[in-house]
Scaffold this active site. Structure first.
Site, PDB file in Angstrom:
ATOM      1  N   SER A  20       0.754  -1.273   0.000  1.00  0.00           N
ATOM      2  CA  SER A  20      -0.040   0.039  -0.017  1.00  0.00           C
ATOM      3  C   SER A  20       0.618   1.319  -0.107  1.00  0.00           C
ATOM      4  O   SER A  20       0.437   2.360  -0.784  1.00  0.00           O
ATOM      5  CB  SER A  20      -0.999  -0.067   1.229  1.00  0.00           C
ATOM      6  OG  SER A  20      -0.277  -0.428   2.469  1.00  0.00           O
ATOM      7  N   HIS A  63      -1.727  -8.816   1.704  1.00  0.00           N
ATOM      8  CA  HIS A  63      -1.478  -7.970   2.467  1.00  0.00           C
ATOM      9  C   HIS A  63      -2.838  -7.373   3.533  1.00  0.00           C
ATOM     10  O   HIS A  63      -2.882  -8.311   4.412  1.00  0.00           O
ATOM     11  CB  HIS A  63      -1.327  -6.438   1.427  1.00  0.00           C
ATOM     12  CG  HIS A  63      -0.621  -5.312   1.959  1.00  0.00           C
ATOM     13  ND1 HIS A  63      -0.305  -5.023   3.211  1.00  0.00           N
ATOM     14  CD2 HIS A  63      -0.913  -3.850   1.325  1.00  0.00           C
ATOM     15  CE1 HIS A  63       0.149  -3.970   3.364  1.00  0.00           C
ATOM     16  NE2 HIS A  63      -0.287  -3.195   2.308  1.00  0.00           N
ATOM     17  N   HIS A  74       5.853 -12.671   7.492  1.00  0.00           N
ATOM     18  CA  HIS A  74       6.044 -11.352   6.839  1.00  0.00           C
ATOM     19  C   HIS A  74       7.271 -11.111   5.957  1.00  0.00           C
ATOM     20  O   HIS A  74       8.121 -12.082   6.134  1.00  0.00           O
ATOM     21  CB  HIS A  74       6.571 -10.700   8.162  1.00  0.00           C
ATOM     22  CG  HIS A  74       6.054  -8.973   7.933  1.00  0.00           C
ATOM     23  ND1 HIS A  74       6.960  -8.275   7.243  1.00  0.00           N
ATOM     24  CD2 HIS A  74       5.073  -8.235   7.977  1.00  0.00           C
ATOM     25  CE1 HIS A  74       6.470  -7.075   7.298  1.00  0.00           C
ATOM     26  NE2 HIS A  74       5.220  -6.985   7.679  1.00  0.00           N
ATOM     27  N   ARG A 130       2.897  -4.906  16.463  1.00  0.00           N
ATOM     28  CA  ARG A 130       1.442  -4.573  16.498  1.00  0.00           C
ATOM     29  C   ARG A 130       0.573  -5.586  17.083  1.00  0.00           C
ATOM     30  O   ARG A 130      -0.392  -5.486  17.444  1.00  0.00           O
ATOM     31  CB  ARG A 130       1.399  -4.134  15.151  1.00  0.00           C
ATOM     32  CG  ARG A 130       2.206  -2.997  14.604  1.00  0.00           C
ATOM     33  CD  ARG A 130       2.091  -2.517  13.006  1.00  0.00           C
ATOM     34  NE  ARG A 130       2.350  -4.030  12.353  1.00  0.00           N
ATOM     35  CZ  ARG A 130       2.149  -4.064  11.145  1.00  0.00           C
ATOM     36  NH1 ARG A 130       1.590  -2.941  10.245  1.00  0.00           N
ATOM     37  NH2 ARG A 130       2.495  -5.034  10.366  1.00  0.00           N
TER      38      ARG A 130
HETATM   39  N1  HAX Z   1       1.557 -19.702   5.770  1.00  0.00           N
HETATM   40  C1  HAX Z   1       1.876 -20.712   5.035  1.00  0.00           C
HETATM   41  N2  HAX Z   1       2.978 -20.558   4.232  1.00  0.00           N
HETATM   42  C2  HAX Z   1       3.825 -19.303   4.136  1.00  0.00           C
HETATM   43  C3  HAX Z   1       3.208 -18.458   5.106  1.00  0.00           C
HETATM   44  C4  HAX Z   1       1.965 -18.629   5.980  1.00  0.00           C
HETATM   45  N3  HAX Z   1       1.642 -17.783   6.717  1.00  0.00           N
HETATM   46  N4  HAX Z   1       3.872 -17.349   5.046  1.00  0.00           N
HETATM   47  C5  HAX Z   1       5.053 -17.660   3.951  1.00  0.00           C
HETATM   48  N5  HAX Z   1       4.647 -18.804   3.509  1.00  0.00           N
HETATM   49  C6  HAX Z   1       5.515 -19.447   2.229  1.00  0.00           C
HETATM   50  C7  HAX Z   1       5.133 -18.620   0.951  1.00  0.00           C
HETATM   51  O1  HAX Z   1       3.844 -18.719   0.480  1.00  0.00           O
HETATM   52  C8  HAX Z   1       6.400 -18.925   0.202  1.00  0.00           C
HETATM   53  O2  HAX Z   1       5.954 -20.251  -0.313  1.00  0.00           O
HETATM   54  P1  HAX Z   1       6.396 -20.783  -1.938  1.00  0.00           P
HETATM   55  O3  HAX Z   1       7.738 -20.662  -1.740  1.00  0.00           O
HETATM   56  O4  HAX Z   1       5.496 -21.952  -2.102  1.00  0.00           O
HETATM   57  O5  HAX Z   1       5.786 -19.311  -2.617  1.00  0.00           O
HETATM   58  C9  HAX Z   1       7.351 -19.214   1.366  1.00  0.00           C
HETATM   59  O6  HAX Z   1       6.609 -19.441   2.776  1.00  0.00           O
HETATM   60  C10 HAX Z   1       8.215 -18.232   1.413  1.00  0.00           C
HETATM   61  O7  HAX Z   1       7.926 -17.084   1.746  1.00  0.00           O
HETATM   62  P2  HAX Z   1       8.457 -15.735   2.796  1.00  0.00           P
HETATM   63  O8  HAX Z   1       9.504 -15.291   2.002  1.00  0.00           O
HETATM   64  O9  HAX Z   1       8.524 -16.484   3.823  1.00  0.00           O
HETATM   65  O10 HAX Z   1       7.462 -14.583   2.479  1.00  0.00           O
HETATM   66  P3  HAX Z   1       7.295 -13.502   1.505  1.00  0.00           P
HETATM   67  O11 HAX Z   1       8.090 -12.384   2.025  1.00  0.00           O
HETATM   68  O12 HAX Z   1       7.136 -14.098   0.113  1.00  0.00           O
HETATM   69  O13 HAX Z   1       5.467 -13.159   1.857  1.00  0.00           O
HETATM   70  C11 HAX Z   1       3.667 -12.735   3.337  1.00  0.00           C
HETATM   71  C12 HAX Z   1       5.149 -12.608   2.924  1.00  0.00           C
HETATM   72  C13 HAX Z   1       3.164 -12.000   4.340  1.00  0.00           C
HETATM   73  C14 HAX Z   1       2.806 -12.427   1.983  1.00  0.00           C
HETATM   74  C15 HAX Z   1       3.549 -14.326   3.549  1.00  0.00           C
HETATM   75  O14 HAX Z   1       3.920 -14.659   4.701  1.00  0.00           O
HETATM   76  C16 HAX Z   1       1.811 -14.684   3.784  1.00  0.00           C
HETATM   77  O15 HAX Z   1       1.428 -14.950   2.598  1.00  0.00           O
HETATM   78  N6  HAX Z   1       1.307 -14.712   4.910  1.00  0.00           N
HETATM   79  C17 HAX Z   1       0.089 -14.902   5.121  1.00  0.00           C
HETATM   80  C18 HAX Z   1      -0.948 -13.590   4.673  1.00  0.00           C
HETATM   81  C19 HAX Z   1      -0.924 -12.648   5.508  1.00  0.00           C
HETATM   82  O16 HAX Z   1      -0.793 -12.573   6.845  1.00  0.00           O
HETATM   83  N7  HAX Z   1      -0.745 -11.586   5.055  1.00  0.00           N
HETATM   84  C20 HAX Z   1      -0.394 -10.113   6.240  1.00  0.00           C
HETATM   85  C21 HAX Z   1       1.034  -9.690   6.301  1.00  0.00           C
HETATM   86  C22 HAX Z   1       1.105  -8.517   7.036  1.00  0.00           C
HETATM   87  C23 HAX Z   1       0.426  -7.278   6.115  1.00  0.00           C
HETATM   88  O17 HAX Z   1       1.086  -6.671   5.272  1.00  0.00           O
HETATM   89  N8  HAX Z   1      -0.412  -6.909   6.432  1.00  0.00           N
HETATM   90  O18 HAX Z   1      -1.073  -6.017   6.000  1.00  0.00           O
END
Ligand code: HAX
Length: 434
Positions: free
Chosen positions: A240, A270, A317, A326
């Protein structure tokens, strides 16, 4: 006494030579190196943005203008008898880095009231949208529809001046923040509460007025203050903030830029994760007939979710490598105010089991909870149960961070953003496999 705008002007004039010097004398100094994985996988860790509004340390979490969340909550003036600060005072602090006095705070409260009127056409627009439209779509459309009000767009059309461009940006930013609570509450009451909007109360501060317009009793006013402040900013690289900054770098005004940023916030990886957490928990609760699952049962639900190829919402994250502060500040709120809430117990049980499972699963770099794992619990407890509205609340808070950033972007004359891309052929050549 200097107004916020005068104070901001002083800060900007003192800051400008620092940015100019870095660009002129040290522009070629290397900040880091980019590798192929960063090029393909979302530029993770690339140091390519500058901001002083907040900084996210992977281990410590967020600091707003150098202060941790507990330090901010302790330092910023609060309304009489309340536990959390004036949102208006926090806006002053985000923009300037100075903690406002009570007098300065009350001036901002009064200024916000003057700016808070929402044009009738915004309500008309919202009413033409089908009621099952996602509230984030309504929220973003409402912001975009007000673009005709932009003082920055007018300023540009009448002859742009780089040195003073921050002033109309500041005006637009403040106008928008003052209006957002009214727009959000209107969407809520129209969509979920039988179309019964509640008029603003001119005697209340932003947090108090938001609770009033939502129709939610105390202490929801303090919940709103806390929620908007902790969600405001998370440095510049999150979707964002980065989107808002990117769009504003084309000299698009704050309405265009924020609307774009809100569309990014609406993604499930996000800001939408907060609604996904509640949806996931409700599903588990339904399967358990309302009973709190044992640790073993909870582990099974978590593994089932992972094995079906889904992420555990609210965990992981891109930058953080520990529990999000938070999350902790909301957890402390729950421990104090709602320790026996059934959903809080669910969320706590998840906290007991998810990090170990994610470690064993072996993919997520950060197995710890982020802000979204906890935020729905508090909303649900205080009567806001329409969880697809939660991201709108996030958006009201996030607007402060991203709009403070683009005000400073204009003050420091940041250039249009335009990174360079490479073809896969080129990457294969660099990797030595072609
Ligand atoms: N559950 C399962 N798998 C997860 C995971 C979770 N909560 N978090 C990361 N992973 C997986 C990823 O999908 C990725 O898998 P692939 O290699 O198969 O693509 C792998 O672990 C490596 O990811 P990462 O490097 O640890 O995390 P990223 O930086 O790529 O992504 C995210 C960060 C927040 C998007 C991710 O942790 C996620 O999808 N979390 C769940 C959704 C979530 O809670 N989002 C909110 C985040 C906070 C925010 O921005 N709020 O607005």
């Amino acid at each position: 006494m200097a107004t916020l705008k005068e104070k901001l002007k002083e800060k900007i004039e003192a800051h400008r030579p620092r940015t100019t010097r870095l660009l002129k004398e040290f522009g070629d100094v290397k900040v880091g190196e980019v590798n192929i994985s960063q090029t393909i996988n979302g530029m993770r860790g690339v140091k390519g943005l500058a901001t002083d509004i907040s900084y996210l340390d992977p281990m410590e979490g967020i600091r707003f203008r150098g202060k941790t969340i507990p330090e901010v909550m302790a330092a910023i003036p609060k309304p009489e008898g309340k536990d959390y600060p004036y949102v208006e005072a926090f806006w002053f602090y985000l923009l300037t880095g100075d903690v406002p006095t009570k007098e300065e705070t009350l001036e901002i409260v009064a200024d916000f009231k003057k700016r808070s009127g929402v044009p009738q056409y915004v309500y008309d627009l919202l009413r033409t949208m089908p009621r099952d439209t996602h509230p984030m779509t309504m929220f973003s459309a409402a912001v975009l529809s007000m673009q005709r009000e932009s003082k920055f767009a007018k300023f540009y059309a009448e002859g742009f001046n780089k040195m003073t461009a921050w002033e109309p940006m500041y005006e637009d930013a403040t106008d928008i923040i003052a209006k957002l609570p009214t727009i959000a509450a209107y969407i809520y009451r129209m969509k979920y509460k039988g179309d019964t909007p509640i008029a603003a109360d001119p005697n209340l501060d932003l947090g108090g007025n938001f609770a009033h317009m939502m129709g939610l009793p105390e202490p929801y006013d303090d919940v709103a203050r806390m929620y908007f402040i902790i969600h405001s900013d998370h440095e510049s690289g999150n979707v964002s903030a980065h989107t808002t900054h990117l769009v504003a770098s084309a000299l698009s005004d704050a309405y265009y830029s924020l609307s774009a940023g809100l569309n990014g916030l609406a993604g499930p990886l996000h800001g939408l994760a907060n609604q996904e957490v509640l949806k996931w928990i409700q599903n588990v609760m339904k399967q358990m007939g309302g009973k709190l699952p044992s640790e073993e049962e909870m582990k099974k639900f978590v593994w089932d979710t992972l094995n079906s190829g889904q992420v555990i919402p609210g965990y992981g994250h891109a930058v953080l490598r520990r529990t999000d502060p938070r999350y902790m500040s909301q957890r402390e709120f729950c421990q104090k105010h709602l320790p026996d809430d059934p959903i809080f117990k669910f969320v706590s049980r998840l906290y007991d089991v998810v990090p170990d499972i994610l470690r064993e699963h072996g993919k997520a770099k950060n197995p710890w909870p982020n802000v979204d794992a906890q935020s729905g619990v508090i909303q649900w407890h205080y009567g806001l149960r329409e969880y697809d509205f939660y991201t709108v609340l996030f958006g009201v808070g996030r607007a402060m961070g991203v709009l403070a950033n683009i005000t400073w972007d204009r003050a420091l004359g940041y250039a249009i953003e335009r990174p360079k891309s490479l073809t896969t052929d080129m990457l294969e050549e660099i990797a030595g496999i072609k």
